[in-house]
Design a protein around this motif. Sequence first.
Motif, PDB file in Angstrom:
ATOM      1  N   ASN A 147     -21.184   6.729   5.561  1.00  0.00           N
ATOM      2  CA  ASN A 147     -20.002   6.109   4.957  1.00  0.00           C
ATOM      3  C   ASN A 147     -19.309   7.162   4.109  1.00  0.00           C
ATOM      4  OD1 ASN A 147     -18.098   4.629   3.558  1.00  0.00           O
ATOM      5  ND2 ASN A 147     -19.451   2.876   3.218  1.00  0.00           N
ATOM      6  N   VAL A 148     -18.180   7.698   4.636  1.00  0.00           N
ATOM      7  CA  VAL A 148     -17.482   8.769   3.930  1.00  0.00           C
ATOM      8  C   VAL A 148     -16.929   8.291   2.591  1.00  0.00           C
ATOM      9  CG1 VAL A 148     -16.886   9.961   6.057  1.00  0.00           C
ATOM     10  CG2 VAL A 148     -15.305   8.261   5.099  1.00  0.00           C
ATOM     11  N   CYS A 175       3.758   0.354  -3.455  1.00  0.00           N
ATOM     12  CA  CYS A 175       4.178  -0.147  -2.146  1.00  0.00           C
ATOM     13  C   CYS A 175       3.177   0.159  -1.036  1.00  0.00           C
ATOM     14  CB  CYS A 175       5.556   0.403  -1.790  1.00  0.00           C
ATOM     15  SG  CYS A 175       6.883  -0.304  -2.824  1.00  0.00           S
ATOM     16  N   THR A 176       1.970   0.630  -1.400  1.00  0.00           N
ATOM     17  CA  THR A 176       0.914   0.801  -0.399  1.00  0.00           C
ATOM     18  C   THR A 176      -0.352   0.119  -0.883  1.00  0.00           C
ATOM     19  OG1 THR A 176       0.180   2.913  -1.355  1.00  0.00           O
ATOM     20  CG2 THR A 176       1.816   3.018   0.427  1.00  0.00           C
ATOM     21  N   ASP A 177      -1.076  -0.498   0.054  1.00  0.00           N
ATOM     22  CA  ASP A 177      -2.408  -1.019  -0.222  1.00  0.00           C
ATOM     23  C   ASP A 177      -3.395   0.088   0.136  1.00  0.00           C
ATOM     24  OD1 ASP A 177      -1.398  -3.482  -0.983  1.00  0.00           O
ATOM     25  OD2 ASP A 177      -1.485  -4.293   1.050  1.00  0.00           O
ATOM     26  N   ASP A 178      -4.179   0.543  -0.844  1.00  0.00           N
ATOM     27  CA  ASP A 178      -5.043   1.711  -0.684  1.00  0.00           C
ATOM     28  C   ASP A 178      -6.489   1.245  -0.499  1.00  0.00           C
ATOM     29  OD1 ASP A 178      -2.641   2.859  -1.405  1.00  0.00           O
ATOM     30  OD2 ASP A 178      -3.247   3.155  -3.499  1.00  0.00           O
ATOM     31  N   TRP A 179      -7.150   1.734   0.542  1.00  0.00           N
ATOM     32  CA  TRP A 179      -8.545   1.369   0.788  1.00  0.00           C
ATOM     33  C   TRP A 179      -9.233   2.492   1.558  1.00  0.00           C
ATOM     34  CZ3 TRP A 179      -9.987   0.265   6.016  1.00  0.00           C
ATOM     35  CH2 TRP A 179      -8.924   0.210   6.920  1.00  0.00           C
ATOM     36  N   CYS A 180     -10.524   2.332   1.700  1.00  0.00           N
ATOM     37  CA  CYS A 180     -11.290   3.393   2.351  1.00  0.00           C
ATOM     38  C   CYS A 180     -12.041   2.823   3.551  1.00  0.00           C
ATOM     39  CB  CYS A 180     -12.265   4.021   1.348  1.00  0.00           C
ATOM     40  SG  CYS A 180     -13.149   5.474   2.006  1.00  0.00           S
ATOM     41  N   ASP A 181     -11.887   3.481   4.673  1.00  0.00           N
ATOM     42  CA  ASP A 181     -12.619   3.120   5.891  1.00  0.00           C
ATOM     43  C   ASP A 181     -13.886   3.975   5.958  1.00  0.00           C
ATOM     44  OD1 ASP A 181     -12.451   1.836   8.764  1.00  0.00           O
ATOM     45  OD2 ASP A 181     -13.011   3.946   9.037  1.00  0.00           O
ATOM     46  N   PRO A 182     -15.068   3.354   6.164  1.00  0.00           N
ATOM     47  CA  PRO A 182     -16.320   4.128   6.150  1.00  0.00           C
ATOM     48  C   PRO A 182     -16.310   5.322   7.080  1.00  0.00           C
ATOM     49  CG  PRO A 182     -16.790   1.774   6.157  1.00  0.00           C
ATOM     50  CD  PRO A 182     -15.321   1.915   6.383  1.00  0.00           C
ATOM     51  N   THR A 183     -15.548   5.243   8.165  1.00  0.00           N
ATOM     52  CA  THR A 183     -15.522   6.344   9.133  1.00  0.00           C
ATOM     53  C   THR A 183     -14.328   7.266   8.928  1.00  0.00           C
ATOM     54  OG1 THR A 183     -16.629   4.961  10.772  1.00  0.00           O
ATOM     55  CG2 THR A 183     -15.497   6.917  11.589  1.00  0.00           C
TER      56      THR A 183
END
Length: 401
Positions: A147-148, A175-183
């Motif tokens: 999980n990066v 104006c952006t929804d910020d999230w992290c993708d494990p890959t």
Amino acid sequence: MKKLRVLILSAIAVSMIFLTGSSAFACHIIKVKFKTLNCEKYKVKIYSYVRAGYTLTLDLTLSNTSGYNRQFHHSETFHSSSKKKKTRFSGSWGDGLCGDYDVSATVELRNACGNLVDSEYLQKSLTCACDDDSCDDDDDSDCDDNNVCNGVETCIDNHCYEGTSPPDCDDSNTCTDDWCDPTAGCQLTNNSHPCDDNDVCTSGDTCGDGACQAGTPISCDDGDGCTTDSCDPVSGCVNTPIPGCECDDDGDCTDSNVCTGAETCVGMQCVSGTPLVCDDGNPCTDDTCDAAGGCQYVNNTSPCDDGSVCTSGDTCAGGACQAGTPVTCDDGDGCTNDTCDPGAGCVFTSISGCQCDEDSDCTDSNVCTGAETCVGMQCVSGTPLVCDDGNPCTDDTCDAA
């Protein structure tokens, strides 16, 4: 030991409007980032719109079906206002965890009066392996959780340690929804949230294509045709007077006096009205003008002329000329009919066949004929005097006088 990281994006709840300068934004919780580290520690990041005096609280509960239950509480009171305040809370679970657990988190934002402004409730599961987190010394790959978003895990002294330098996906863009993708790592998704384009001349600004788009222009029309209406992005509406302009409609020119007539606006200049003429041509009324009521006619008692020469001393009453005393047209002659013509005056008309109306009308001034009399408007001769004295020695005669 398995590592779990949870990223929660909260829904925006607008509950209170907070003003900063000329801009307005809703105080609310923007998003919550929550992750556990090796079933030993937890970290929570909360992004919110706040103002001075607001308090943010975090209550965590860790429990399982076997009756295990632990409570964790954190809070922070803000001393200044911020459009996107980042608050960090962290701690240790304290016990060596083994098995399945439920983690619930309640985040509350309250104003200076203690009233709830916004809240978020999170509930996730946590599984902790019961074997130890051993690894081959210096072989970090044994600790990789794939999980990066958790950073790079390391193995030191045959023990796995949580990742370091996890990516910060916050681009500080509303104006952006910020999230992290494990890959794939950080992901930035454009949203359509309300925003502020820093221009007070627009309202209802909304995010679009990752940027704040101007909303509807505000109306600066002050309803005055003698001003030039514009809008300054910083100070707002500007209504500049037009030099020499007196009016933009007739209503601007009225002097609230009906006696002066209706004023009009012509070419931004006031033009006087035509004064009311209140003379009704009636001498028996006093004519005036009231500023609000207009022409007023009050009956008087002035001398007047009723248009007939057959009356004298005519006087006004009830708003009309009333006839005075009739003139006397008696000529003292019983052989005339005495009348009055309103235009010509007295008229004496002879009575046909009338000789007299008294004895004096019939006298012939001769005593010798006797005393004449008037009978039925006709003269009747008198009885002549008899002057014979029966004396032959006198000559008898009669003298008229």
